[in-house]
Design an enzyme around this catalytic site. Structure first.
Site, PDB file in Angstrom:
ATOM      1  N   ASP A  82      17.010 -22.935  34.310  1.00  0.00           N
ATOM      2  CA  ASP A  82      16.564 -21.674  33.720  1.00  0.00           C
ATOM      3  C   ASP A  82      15.415 -21.196  34.603  1.00  0.00           C
ATOM      4  O   ASP A  82      14.285 -21.674  34.511  1.00  0.00           O
ATOM      5  CB  ASP A  82      16.104 -21.894  32.280  1.00  0.00           C
ATOM      6  CG  ASP A  82      15.689 -20.586  31.614  1.00  0.00           C
ATOM      7  OD1 ASP A  82      15.424 -19.614  32.344  1.00  0.00           O
ATOM      8  OD2 ASP A  82      15.618 -20.546  30.375  1.00  0.00           O
TER       9      ASP A  82
ATOM     10  N   ARG B 197       5.378 -19.218  17.510  1.00  0.00           N
ATOM     11  CA  ARG B 197       6.212 -20.193  18.202  1.00  0.00           C
ATOM     12  C   ARG B 197       6.002 -21.532  17.515  1.00  0.00           C
ATOM     13  O   ARG B 197       5.316 -22.409  18.001  1.00  0.00           O
ATOM     14  CB  ARG B 197       5.865 -20.294  19.693  1.00  0.00           C
ATOM     15  CG  ARG B 197       6.153 -19.056  20.492  1.00  0.00           C
ATOM     16  CD  ARG B 197       7.579 -18.915  21.004  1.00  0.00           C
ATOM     17  NE  ARG B 197       8.536 -18.386  20.084  1.00  0.00           N
ATOM     18  CZ  ARG B 197       9.652 -17.764  20.467  1.00  0.00           C
ATOM     19  NH1 ARG B 197       9.939 -17.573  21.731  1.00  0.00           N
ATOM     20  NH2 ARG B 197      10.524 -17.336  19.574  1.00  0.00           N
TER      21      ARG B 197
ATOM     22  N   TYR C  53      31.328   2.373  39.869  1.00  0.00           N
ATOM     23  CA  TYR C  53      31.759   1.326  38.937  1.00  0.00           C
ATOM     24  C   TYR C  53      31.903  -0.010  39.671  1.00  0.00           C
ATOM     25  O   TYR C  53      31.523  -1.049  39.154  1.00  0.00           O
ATOM     26  CB  TYR C  53      33.092   1.711  38.281  1.00  0.00           C
ATOM     27  CG  TYR C  53      33.454   0.764  37.158  1.00  0.00           C
ATOM     28  CD1 TYR C  53      33.026   1.012  35.856  1.00  0.00           C
ATOM     29  CD2 TYR C  53      34.188  -0.393  37.405  1.00  0.00           C
ATOM     30  CE1 TYR C  53      33.313   0.133  34.835  1.00  0.00           C
ATOM     31  CE2 TYR C  53      34.485  -1.277  36.382  1.00  0.00           C
ATOM     32  CZ  TYR C  53      34.054  -1.014  35.097  1.00  0.00           C
ATOM     33  OH  TYR C  53      34.340  -1.891  34.082  1.00  0.00           O
TER      34      TYR C  53
ATOM     35  N   PHE D 144      14.869 -23.815  24.358  1.00  0.00           N
ATOM     36  CA  PHE D 144      14.448 -22.435  24.181  1.00  0.00           C
ATOM     37  C   PHE D 144      15.414 -21.811  23.178  1.00  0.00           C
ATOM     38  O   PHE D 144      16.598 -22.157  23.148  1.00  0.00           O
ATOM     39  CB  PHE D 144      14.416 -21.637  25.491  1.00  0.00           C
ATOM     40  CG  PHE D 144      13.921 -20.237  25.240  1.00  0.00           C
ATOM     41  CD1 PHE D 144      12.592 -20.021  24.901  1.00  0.00           C
ATOM     42  CD2 PHE D 144      14.789 -19.151  25.227  1.00  0.00           C
ATOM     43  CE1 PHE D 144      12.136 -18.749  24.572  1.00  0.00           C
ATOM     44  CE2 PHE D 144      14.332 -17.876  24.906  1.00  0.00           C
ATOM     45  CZ  PHE D 144      13.006 -17.676  24.578  1.00  0.00           C
ATOM     46  N   THR D 145      14.902 -20.879  22.378  1.00  0.00           N
ATOM     47  CA  THR D 145      15.659 -20.348  21.226  1.00  0.00           C
ATOM     48  C   THR D 145      17.069 -19.872  21.592  1.00  0.00           C
ATOM     49  O   THR D 145      18.061 -20.394  21.071  1.00  0.00           O
ATOM     50  CB  THR D 145      14.857 -19.191  20.600  1.00  0.00           C
ATOM     51  OG1 THR D 145      14.529 -18.237  21.608  1.00  0.00           O
ATOM     52  CG2 THR D 145      13.564 -19.708  19.967  1.00  0.00           C
TER      53      THR D 145
ATOM     54  N   PHE E 128      13.398 -15.940  13.641  1.00  0.00           N
ATOM     55  CA  PHE E 128      12.048 -15.432  13.899  1.00  0.00           C
ATOM     56  C   PHE E 128      12.022 -13.945  14.221  1.00  0.00           C
ATOM     57  O   PHE E 128      11.030 -13.275  13.982  1.00  0.00           O
ATOM     58  CB  PHE E 128      11.381 -16.227  15.035  1.00  0.00           C
ATOM     59  CG  PHE E 128      12.165 -16.212  16.319  1.00  0.00           C
ATOM     60  CD1 PHE E 128      13.190 -17.106  16.534  1.00  0.00           C
ATOM     61  CD2 PHE E 128      11.880 -15.281  17.303  1.00  0.00           C
ATOM     62  CE1 PHE E 128      13.935 -17.071  17.707  1.00  0.00           C
ATOM     63  CE2 PHE E 128      12.614 -15.235  18.490  1.00  0.00           C
ATOM     64  CZ  PHE E 128      13.647 -16.138  18.684  1.00  0.00           C
TER      65      PHE E 128
ATOM     66  N   LYS F 146      11.290 -11.246  33.194  1.00  0.00           N
ATOM     67  CA  LYS F 146      10.010 -11.962  33.311  1.00  0.00           C
ATOM     68  C   LYS F 146       9.556 -11.924  34.780  1.00  0.00           C
ATOM     69  O   LYS F 146       9.100 -10.898  35.252  1.00  0.00           O
ATOM     70  CB  LYS F 146      10.153 -13.394  32.796  1.00  0.00           C
ATOM     71  CG  LYS F 146      10.175 -13.517  31.274  1.00  0.00           C
ATOM     72  CD  LYS F 146      11.481 -13.158  30.682  1.00  0.00           C
ATOM     73  CE  LYS F 146      11.633 -13.599  29.241  1.00  0.00           C
ATOM     74  NZ  LYS F 146      12.936 -13.168  28.700  1.00  0.00           N
TER      75      LYS F 146
HETATM   76  N1  F0G Z   1      15.033 -18.450  28.951  1.00  0.00           N
HETATM   77  C1  F0G Z   1      13.711 -18.369  28.738  1.00  0.00           C
HETATM   78  C2  F0G Z   1      12.820 -19.474  29.202  1.00  0.00           C
HETATM   79  C3  F0G Z   1      13.178 -17.255  28.079  1.00  0.00           C
HETATM   80  O1  F0G Z   1      11.865 -17.190  27.876  1.00  0.00           O
HETATM   81  C4  F0G Z   1      14.050 -16.217  27.654  1.00  0.00           C
HETATM   82  C5  F0G Z   1      13.527 -15.064  26.945  1.00  0.00           C
HETATM   83  C6  F0G Z   1      15.413 -16.351  27.902  1.00  0.00           C
HETATM   84  C7  F0G Z   1      15.868 -17.478  28.564  1.00  0.00           C
HETATM   85  C8  F0G Z   1      16.400 -15.308  27.458  1.00  0.00           C
HETATM   86  O2  F0G Z   1      16.315 -14.195  28.243  1.00  0.00           O
HETATM   87  O3  F0G Z   1      15.473 -12.395  26.716  1.00  0.00           O
HETATM   88  O4  F0G Z   1      16.495 -11.858  28.931  1.00  0.00           O
HETATM   89  O5  F0G Z   1      17.911 -12.668  27.075  1.00  0.00           O
HETATM   90  N2  F0G Z   1      12.382 -15.035  26.453  1.00  0.00           N
HETATM   91  C9  F0G Z   1      11.718 -13.918  25.846  1.00  0.00           C
HETATM   92  C10 F0G Z   1      10.338 -14.338  25.421  1.00  0.00           C
HETATM   93  C11 F0G Z   1      12.496 -13.230  24.787  1.00  0.00           C
HETATM   94  O6  F0G Z   1       9.656 -13.531  24.777  1.00  0.00           O
HETATM   95  O7  F0G Z   1       9.914 -15.449  25.740  1.00  0.00           O
HETATM   96  P1  F0G Z   1      16.554 -12.697  27.703  1.00  0.00           P
END
Ligand code: F0G
Length: 473
Positions: free
Chosen positions: A229, A396, A86, A138-139, A463, A272
């Site tokens: 990021d 997108r 843990y 970013f979303t 989305f 990624k």
């Molecule tokens: N920042 C970027 C630039 C991203 O592309 C993503 C995720 C995140 C943050 C969030 O990270 O998914 O680990 O919580 N992008 C994915 C995509 C979902 O398909 O581009 P996460």
């Protein structure tokens, strides 16, 4: 060159010797092609949203490069070294060491994935009424900034909003726009600059070293930190190596350290660049911020030495970080994306240029120019591509951009794109040829395409779960 009667490889056609992936395949996962009728039914049942398809019904899955990577034999072996204590797992210390060595930040807080880190950083840094400037939204990043009471302000250079503009660093921050914002709202209302490398929503476009250096100088004058990021920062560094004067001979790993040194910390979706299926982190140099983040992570993710992950996941990440920064890996990773991009460009199909690091972005606004943006042309194109060949991409455009929290109206982004994202080390050149041929087939049929109407619309990040139906002819 061989005589005309003998077929030439793609490399020979371009007058060069071919490169190949720096790995061979040890285990395979069968995939299969379905019929067109099957796919028409499947996409209708999924509400014309590729997020709602079953993965088994997909032939080549380019929905995302997130968590879809193939791990190496070393990473799989690393899973067996998971220390599932843990507290104080040895894999945490290995990960901490890998982040320090490759990204250069002192303190590490693991999180279950990128948005876990975004949540913590946003909550501890942003106060209601603050402004968070960034190089395109970013979303999930913007949503966490908004949920913390902040307003995201786009300060990316104008070229980023034009799919055809060939600027080599379309991810760059427009320093004049940032300066204007600082003068307008005051530095005390700006908790940090939210800098992404590469910029996902702009088409995987990089930030130059010169830009981050100048950004550091500007923000230092006002005492504003820069948080990065770093999700696809290795890919960003590959573009610096390829395109920026003075970096041609430098290893990507060295460029990464230099870039990060201009920033105060980073958040990371390790799903990624870092070649794993799950994981993320928040890293920083500031001790006080670290104390706060470490305290917050125990509330939302788990103890500060595992952050919502198993010890084995931390180990796979530590190994993945090291593999991801090797020049031969990153060259073949981006090279595969460029291979598809070049083919589509040769055929005159509109895509975002220059080709980015993790995906090809089809310009749906151009391809389906007869469909108005509020009839979701990119959503429709994504569905049509799936019906043609079982290739799954992602919208997108206007659907991803969501609604303006102040007015409740759709946001109308300039970029209306379909993303075909490449999982790392997963597909071969033959798969990519199939994708190219399918994009061409859909492009040739474009006059027949119809727009969509949104039926169900979820409140957050619509989305992912929205449902659509075709508009009547
Ligand atoms: N920042 C970027 C630039 C991203 O592309 C993503 C995720 C995140 C943050 C969030 O990270 O998914 O680990 O919580 N992008 C994915 C995509 C979902 O398909 O581009 P996460």
């Amino acid at each position: 060159m061989p005589p005309d009667s003998i077929p030439m490889t793609a490399g020979q056609q371009r007058g060069r010797r071919s490169w190949a992936e720096p790995w061979k395949i040890k285990m395979v996962e069968p995939i299969h092609m379905t019929t067109r009728e099957f796919r028409q039914k499947a996409i209708a049942e999924a509400g014309y949203n590729t997020f709602l398809l079953r993965s088994e019904d997909v032939y080549i899955d380019l929905l995302t490069d997130s968590g879809t990577n193939a791990m190496s034999d070393r990473q799989w072996a690393g899973l067996m070294l998971g220390d599932e204590a843990y507290a104080g797992s040895r894999n945490f210390y290995h990960l901490e060491e890998a982040v320090r060595q490759h990204y250069g930040y002192r303190h590490l807080v693991p999180t279950h994935q990128g948005r876990g880190a975004e949540h913590i950083l946003s909550q501890i840094r942003i106060k209601p009424g603050d402004y968070v400037p960034g190089n395109m939204y970013f979303t999930t990043t913007r949503l966490h900034q908004e949920l913390a009471g902040g307003t995201f302000v786009d300060v990316i250079i104008a070229e980023a909003h034009d799919p055809a503009n060939l600027h080599p660093f379309k991810g760059n921050v427009d320093l004049d726009k940032l300066q204007d914002l600082i003068e307008k709202v005051g530095a005390e209302k700006i908790p940090y600059v939210s800098l992404a490398g590469t910029v996902n929503m702009a088409g995987g476009q990089p930030v130059s070293m010169a830009n981050v250096r100048a950004l550091r100088e500007l923000t230092d004058r006002y005492g504003i930190p820069i948080y990065l990021d770093a999700t696809r920062m290795v890919e960003n560094c590959y573009f610096i190596q390829q395109r920026e004067p003075g970096y041609a001979g430098k290893p990507v790993a060295e460029i990464l350290r230099e870039f990060c040194a201009y920033t105060d910390g980073c958040w990371m979706s390790a799903k990624k660049d870092a070649l794993v299926n799950i994981g993320g982190w928040l890293a920083m140099n500031d001790q006080e911020l670290f104390d706060e983040a470490r305290n917050m992570v125990v509330v939302y993710e788990g103890l500060h030495t595992y952050g919502g992950l198993a010890g084995r996941d931390l180990e796979a990440m530590a190994i993945g970080i090291e593999e991801s920064t090797r020049d031969d890996h990153i060259r073949s990773r981006v090279g595969q994306v460029e291979y598809l991009g070049q083919m589509l460009l040769d055929w005159g199909i509109p895509i975002v240029q220059p080709v980015g690091g993790h995906a090809i972005f089809l310009d749906a606004r151009k391809i389906y120019e007869h469909i108005p943006q509020d009839q979701f042309p990119a959503q429709a194109l994504t569905a049509d591509l799936y019906v043609d060949s079982g290739v799954r991409g992602m919208e997108r455009g206007i659907v991803s951009a969501g609604r303006d929290p102040a007015t409740g109206d759709h946001r109308y982004p300039k970029l209306e794109l379909v993303r075909l994202a490449f999982p790392r080390r997963v597909y071969t050149q033959a798969h990519i040829d199939v994708v190219a041929e399918s994009v061409q087939a859909v492009y040739e049929n474009r006059a027949q395409a119809r727009g969509l109407r949104m039926g169900y619309e979820p409140k957050h990040l619509r989305f992912f779960q929205a449902r659509f139906e075709p508009l009547p002819e």
